[in-house]
Design a protein around this motif. Structure first.
Motif, PDB file in Angstrom:
ATOM      1  N   LEU A 174       0.834  -1.201   0.000  1.00 43.30           N
ATOM      2  CA  LEU A 174       0.000   0.000   0.000  1.00 43.30           C
ATOM      3  C   LEU A 174       0.867   1.248   0.000  1.00 43.30           C
ATOM      4  O   LEU A 174       0.671   2.169  -0.806  1.00 43.30           O
ATOM      5  CB  LEU A 174      -0.909  -0.004   1.236  1.00 43.30           C
ATOM      6  N   LEU A 175       1.844   1.283   0.906  1.00 38.96           N
ATOM      7  CA  LEU A 175       2.700   2.471   1.009  1.00 38.96           C
ATOM      8  C   LEU A 175       3.597   2.632  -0.217  1.00 38.96           C
ATOM      9  O   LEU A 175       3.774   3.742  -0.725  1.00 38.96           O
ATOM     10  CB  LEU A 175       3.539   2.386   2.281  1.00 38.96           C
ATOM     11  N   SER A 176       4.171   1.536  -0.695  1.00 39.02           N
ATOM     12  CA  SER A 176       5.080   1.649  -1.839  1.00 39.02           C
ATOM     13  C   SER A 176       4.332   2.091  -3.091  1.00 39.02           C
ATOM     14  O   SER A 176       4.876   2.816  -3.927  1.00 39.02           O
ATOM     15  CB  SER A 176       5.814   0.327  -2.094  1.00 39.02           C
ATOM     16  N   ASP A 177       3.081   1.684  -3.228  1.00 42.04           N
ATOM     17  CA  ASP A 177       2.307   2.143  -4.383  1.00 42.04           C
ATOM     18  C   ASP A 177       1.911   3.605  -4.222  1.00 42.04           C
ATOM     19  O   ASP A 177       1.864   4.365  -5.197  1.00 42.04           O
ATOM     20  CB  ASP A 177       1.068   1.274  -4.572  1.00 42.04           C
ATOM     21  N   LEU A 178       1.623   4.027  -2.980  1.00 39.87           N
ATOM     22  CA  LEU A 178       1.353   5.439  -2.732  1.00 39.87           C
ATOM     23  C   LEU A 178       2.587   6.289  -3.022  1.00 39.87           C
ATOM     24  O   LEU A 178       2.491   7.366  -3.609  1.00 39.87           O
ATOM     25  CB  LEU A 178       0.929   5.647  -1.269  1.00 39.87           C
ATOM     26  N   PHE A 179       3.740   5.805  -2.591  1.00 38.38           N
ATOM     27  CA  PHE A 179       4.972   6.568  -2.749  1.00 38.38           C
ATOM     28  C   PHE A 179       5.506   6.516  -4.185  1.00 38.38           C
ATOM     29  O   PHE A 179       5.894   7.537  -4.747  1.00 38.38           O
ATOM     30  CB  PHE A 179       6.052   6.032  -1.812  1.00 38.38           C
ATOM     31  N   PHE A 180       5.565   5.276  -4.762  1.00 38.67           N
ATOM     32  CA  PHE A 180       6.306   5.063  -6.009  1.00 38.67           C
ATOM     33  C   PHE A 180       5.452   4.568  -7.173  1.00 38.67           C
ATOM     34  O   PHE A 180       5.976   4.351  -8.257  1.00 38.67           O
ATOM     35  CB  PHE A 180       7.416   4.022  -5.808  1.00 38.67           C
ATOM     36  N   SER A 181       4.167   4.317  -6.930  1.00 34.76           N
ATOM     37  CA  SER A 181       3.298   3.714  -7.959  1.00 34.76           C
ATOM     38  C   SER A 181       3.814   2.338  -8.374  1.00 34.76           C
ATOM     39  O   SER A 181       3.782   1.957  -9.549  1.00 34.76           O
ATOM     40  CB  SER A 181       3.177   4.630  -9.183  1.00 34.76           C
ATOM     41  N   MET A 182       4.301   1.575  -7.412  1.00 38.86           N
ATOM     42  CA  MET A 182       4.784   0.218  -7.682  1.00 38.86           C
ATOM     43  C   MET A 182       4.737  -0.596  -6.392  1.00 38.86           C
ATOM     44  O   MET A 182       4.753  -0.043  -5.292  1.00 38.86           O
ATOM     45  CB  MET A 182       6.225   0.238  -8.202  1.00 38.86           C
ATOM     46  N   ASN A 183       4.616  -1.914  -6.541  1.00 35.50           N
ATOM     47  CA  ASN A 183       4.680  -2.819  -5.398  1.00 35.50           C
ATOM     48  C   ASN A 183       6.139  -3.136  -5.079  1.00 35.50           C
ATOM     49  O   ASN A 183       6.889  -3.548  -5.969  1.00 35.50           O
ATOM     50  CB  ASN A 183       3.946  -4.125  -5.689  1.00 35.50           C
ATOM     51  N   LEU A 184       6.529  -2.978  -3.833  1.00 33.56           N
ATOM     52  CA  LEU A 184       7.865  -3.385  -3.416  1.00 33.56           C
ATOM     53  C   LEU A 184       7.863  -4.804  -2.867  1.00 33.56           C
ATOM     54  O   LEU A 184       8.915  -5.412  -2.714  1.00 33.56           O
ATOM     55  CB  LEU A 184       8.398  -2.435  -2.344  1.00 33.56           C
ATOM     56  N   ALA A 185       6.696  -5.309  -2.534  1.00 34.22           N
ATOM     57  CA  ALA A 185       6.634  -6.623  -1.885  1.00 34.22           C
ATOM     58  C   ALA A 185       5.632  -7.516  -2.602  1.00 34.22           C
ATOM     59  O   ALA A 185       4.593  -7.062  -3.065  1.00 34.22           O
ATOM     60  CB  ALA A 185       6.239  -6.471  -0.425  1.00 34.22           C
ATOM     61  N   HIS A 186       5.986  -8.787  -2.679  1.00 34.16           N
ATOM     62  CA  HIS A 186       5.066  -9.815  -3.136  1.00 34.16           C
ATOM     63  C   HIS A 186       5.097 -10.890  -2.061  1.00 34.16           C
ATOM     64  O   HIS A 186       6.119 -11.109  -1.409  1.00 34.16           O
ATOM     65  CB  HIS A 186       5.472 -10.364  -4.499  1.00 34.16           C
ATOM     66  N   TYR A 187       3.990 -11.555  -1.880  1.00 33.25           N
ATOM     67  CA  TYR A 187       3.876 -12.429  -0.716  1.00 33.25           C
ATOM     68  C   TYR A 187       4.893 -13.556  -0.708  1.00 33.25           C
ATOM     69  O   TYR A 187       5.244 -14.079   0.339  1.00 33.25           O
ATOM     70  CB  TYR A 187       2.447 -12.992  -0.643  1.00 33.25           C
ATOM     71  N   ASP A 188       5.396 -13.938  -1.883  1.00 33.61           N
ATOM     72  CA  ASP A 188       6.286 -15.098  -1.933  1.00 33.61           C
ATOM     73  C   ASP A 188       7.665 -14.825  -2.531  1.00 33.61           C
ATOM     74  O   ASP A 188       8.448 -15.741  -2.706  1.00 33.61           O
ATOM     75  CB  ASP A 188       5.620 -16.222  -2.752  1.00 33.61           C
ATOM     76  N   SER A 189       8.007 -13.579  -2.846  1.00 33.57           N
ATOM     77  CA  SER A 189       9.256 -13.322  -3.565  1.00 33.57           C
ATOM     78  C   SER A 189      10.443 -13.166  -2.619  1.00 33.57           C
ATOM     79  O   SER A 189      10.297 -12.726  -1.478  1.00 33.57           O
ATOM     80  CB  SER A 189       9.123 -12.060  -4.423  1.00 33.57           C
ATOM     81  N   ASN A 190      11.641 -13.516  -3.116  1.00 31.47           N
ATOM     82  CA  ASN A 190      12.858 -13.366  -2.325  1.00 31.47           C
ATOM     83  C   ASN A 190      13.161 -11.896  -2.045  1.00 31.47           C
ATOM     84  O   ASN A 190      13.579 -11.532  -0.948  1.00 31.47           O
ATOM     85  CB  ASN A 190      14.047 -14.012  -3.053  1.00 31.47           C
ATOM     86  N   PHE A 191      12.977 -11.035  -3.068  1.00 32.05           N
ATOM     87  CA  PHE A 191      13.239  -9.608  -2.879  1.00 32.05           C
ATOM     88  C   PHE A 191      12.340  -9.049  -1.784  1.00 32.05           C
ATOM     89  O   PHE A 191      12.781  -8.259  -0.947  1.00 32.05           O
ATOM     90  CB  PHE A 191      13.014  -8.842  -4.177  1.00 32.05           C
ATOM     91  N   SER A 192      11.078  -9.454  -1.782  1.00 31.67           N
ATOM     92  CA  SER A 192      10.145  -8.961  -0.773  1.00 31.67           C
ATOM     93  C   SER A 192      10.604  -9.352   0.622  1.00 31.67           C
ATOM     94  O   SER A 192      10.577  -8.548   1.551  1.00 31.67           O
ATOM     95  CB  SER A 192       8.744  -9.528  -1.030  1.00 31.67           C
ATOM     96  N   ARG A 193      11.003 -10.613   0.767  1.00 28.00           N
ATOM     97  CA  ARG A 193      11.465 -11.069   2.080  1.00 28.00           C
ATOM     98  C   ARG A 193      12.711 -10.301   2.510  1.00 28.00           C
ATOM     99  O   ARG A 193      12.859  -9.931   3.669  1.00 28.00           O
ATOM    100  CB  ARG A 193      11.737 -12.581   2.047  1.00 28.00           C
ATOM    101  N   GLU A 194      13.624 -10.050   1.534  1.00 27.78           N
ATOM    102  CA  GLU A 194      14.846  -9.301   1.857  1.00 27.78           C
ATOM    103  C   GLU A 194      14.509  -7.879   2.279  1.00 27.78           C
ATOM    104  O   GLU A 194      15.034  -7.379   3.278  1.00 27.78           O
ATOM    105  CB  GLU A 194      15.774  -9.280   0.640  1.00 27.78           C
ATOM    106  N   PHE A 195      13.626  -7.226   1.525  1.00 28.72           N
ATOM    107  CA  PHE A 195      13.254  -5.849   1.857  1.00 28.72           C
ATOM    108  C   PHE A 195      12.591  -5.801   3.234  1.00 28.72           C
ATOM    109  O   PHE A 195      12.918  -4.943   4.067  1.00 28.72           O
ATOM    110  CB  PHE A 195      12.307  -5.293   0.790  1.00 28.72           C
TER     111      PHE A 195
END
Length: 495
Positions: A174-195
């Motif tokens: 929610l916040l990343s889309d408000l800030f950047f118009s993009m998702n920073l997290a996905h429920y199962d991705s490695n990048f999301s877990r790292e972030f």
């Protein structure tokens, strides 16, 4: 870790002190007698909000502690909280900057821990106008609903759900889309877990007790390794944000989001706090303030409902009677669900997002008086001020059966979240109150509603409601010590 901290402090600085610092008892509030060198640090324990609540029953609703070389005033009643946060709001609007937030020059850009000066007022105005104004809130309503739908889709394909993690990912998106118009997290991705790991570790380190905050000598050495660890996680987050910002500037894309607003302002004003680096530091604080507060509140609400099946049944009964065949409702419907609102208020009473709020600092010496204006105590300049919201929410003089989860208690009084009633102010009060309160309130309600409306819930095999662990983990936010895991049973979708 606590015993190591105490041992190292005694060994390293005992020879520097030859006299016990004695409090001017006739003017400072009462409090436990300080030990040599350490003062009252031993009194904090591993759960300071609970330890200080116990001490307040001995020394009164306003007391003073010596924490190393710092005088700390602890406030534990509605009347004294009102005295501090309303009558002396301007004087008490300062902050004590924790030593850990000096890494990577974060102290130069901090909004949360900075003084209430012109830079702070400018940032506050920018954030409010571009994120939390009523037109902005209205414009993003459909977008927030989309994030709720993504949460429901994730839970539907899950056999067991860690409620806090799922709510955290939804809030982060929610916040990343408000800030950047993009998702920073996905429920199962490695990048999301790292972030998420970097952000949560930064929050955990920021909430750790640091010897450097109590004893100036430790500002020259990193005995606990907090600066090293904090620098590692903050630098990773800054790299992510700087890459996003740089790409937006170079591509000259226009998204009409918060990042665009900040970039435009930086180019118009040449404000030193709105450089790429400064904006990155601001995003760290905005993500930190918005993610754990919402996700932990949702987790505590689900915990209390699963622990009290009659309350869970009542909440779901209200929801399903109102929604009919729908599994999604609009934000405008929240006001038509009185029991859900009571559940959220009772959760925030028992489990406020932060047990002490962010500590205040006295910009000048002032007096604490009683309701009739009679002088009580002196608060010295630069004193650290802790308002124990956790204890005020459990004060038996204010709340009947204060440790029980009874949403119905709020039927008797009109409480809201605006910080004007000092019996119940989970988002703070005064000029340093939470700026994102409106968004936080909406998201807590919508996430909780989506979990209760679209699913039935049961605990994992062998766990009874009364066996749910209710311990919290002290930090900047008050998370569950043992995360809540629950099994979702999807409600069939009717065609």
């Amino acid at each position: 870790m606590d015993s190591v901290m105490i041992f190292m402090a005694l060994l390293s600085i005992l020879f520097l002190y030859f006299n016990i610092r004695r409090r001017p008892a006739s003017r400072l509030p009462p409090g436990p007698y300080p030990f040599p060198v350490m003062g009252n640090i031993l009194s904090l324990g591993s759960s300071p909000h609970i330890s200080l609540a116990s001490l307040s029953k001995i020394h009164g609703p306003v007391m003073s502690l010596n924490l190393g070389n710092m005088t700390t005033i602890v406030v534990s009643s509605p009347d004294t909280a009102q005295n501090i946060l309303q009558k002396n709001d301007r004087i008490c609007s300062g902050r004590h900057l924790p030593d850990i937030f000096k890494v990577l020059d974060h102290n130069k850009y901090t909004f949360v821990f900075g003084p209430a000066n012109s830079q702070w007022r400018t940032l506050r105005k920018i954030i409010k106008e571009n994120m939390f104004s009523q037109p902005q809130m209205d414009a993003k309503q459909g977008f927030r609903l989309k994030k709720v739908e993504e949460l429901i889709a994730f839970v539907r394909r899950s056999s067991v759900v860690k409620i806090g993690d799922a709510a955290f990912t939804t809030t982060l998106n929610l916040l990343s889309d408000l800030f950047f118009s993009m998702n920073l997290a996905h429920y199962d991705s490695n990048f999301s877990r790292e972030f998420k790991d970097h952000l949560r570790m930064a929050l955990e380190i920021g909430g750790s007790r640091n010897l450097a905050d109590y004893f100036p000598i430790f500002r020259f050495v990193d005995v606990q390794g907090l600066r090293r660890r904090g620098r590692f996680h903050l630098s990773r987050l800054i790299c992510i944000f700087e890459e996003i910002i740089q790409h937006r500037i170079e591509s000259k894309e226009t998204k009409n989001d918060f990042l665009d607003a900040l970039i435009n302002l930086s180019q118009e004003t040449h404000d030193s706090t709105l450089t790429i680096n400064g904006i990155s530091h601001l995003f760290i604080e905005l993500f930190g303030a918005g993610t754990d507060t919402i996700s932990s509140t949702v987790e505590w609400a689900m915990t209390e409902l699963l622990r009290n099946p009659d309350k869970l049944k009542k909440a779901q009964g209200e929801l399903r009677a109102f929604a009919g065949d729908k599994l999604i409702i609009e934000e405008s419907d929240i006001s038509k669900l009185p029991y859900i609102q009571l559940v959220v208020k009772e959760t925030l009473r028992l489990h406020p997002p932060s047990p002490f709020m962010v500590p205040h600092r006295a910009e000048a010496e002032f007096e604490i008086v009683d309701m009739e204006g009679k002088y009580l105590f002196r608060v010295p300049k630069d004193a650290k001020i802790l308002v124990n919201i956790w204890e005020i929410g459990r004060d038996p003089k204010v709340w009947e059966d204060p440790h029980a989860f009874i949403p119905e208690r709020f039927l008797k009084s009109e409480f809201d979240f605006n910080g004007q009633d000092f019996r119940f102010f989970p988002f703070g009060s005064g000029r340093r109150s939470c700026l994102g309160m409106v968004l936080g309130e909406k998201m807590v309600h919508m996430l909780l509603i989506s979990l209760l409306l679209s699913f039935d819930w049961k605990l994992e095999e062998g766990i009874n409601p009364q066996d749910i662990d209710m311990d919290d983990k002290f930090g900047i936010t008050m998370e569950k010590a043992i995360p809540l895991r629950a099994i979702p049973i999807p409600i069939p979708i009717k065609s």
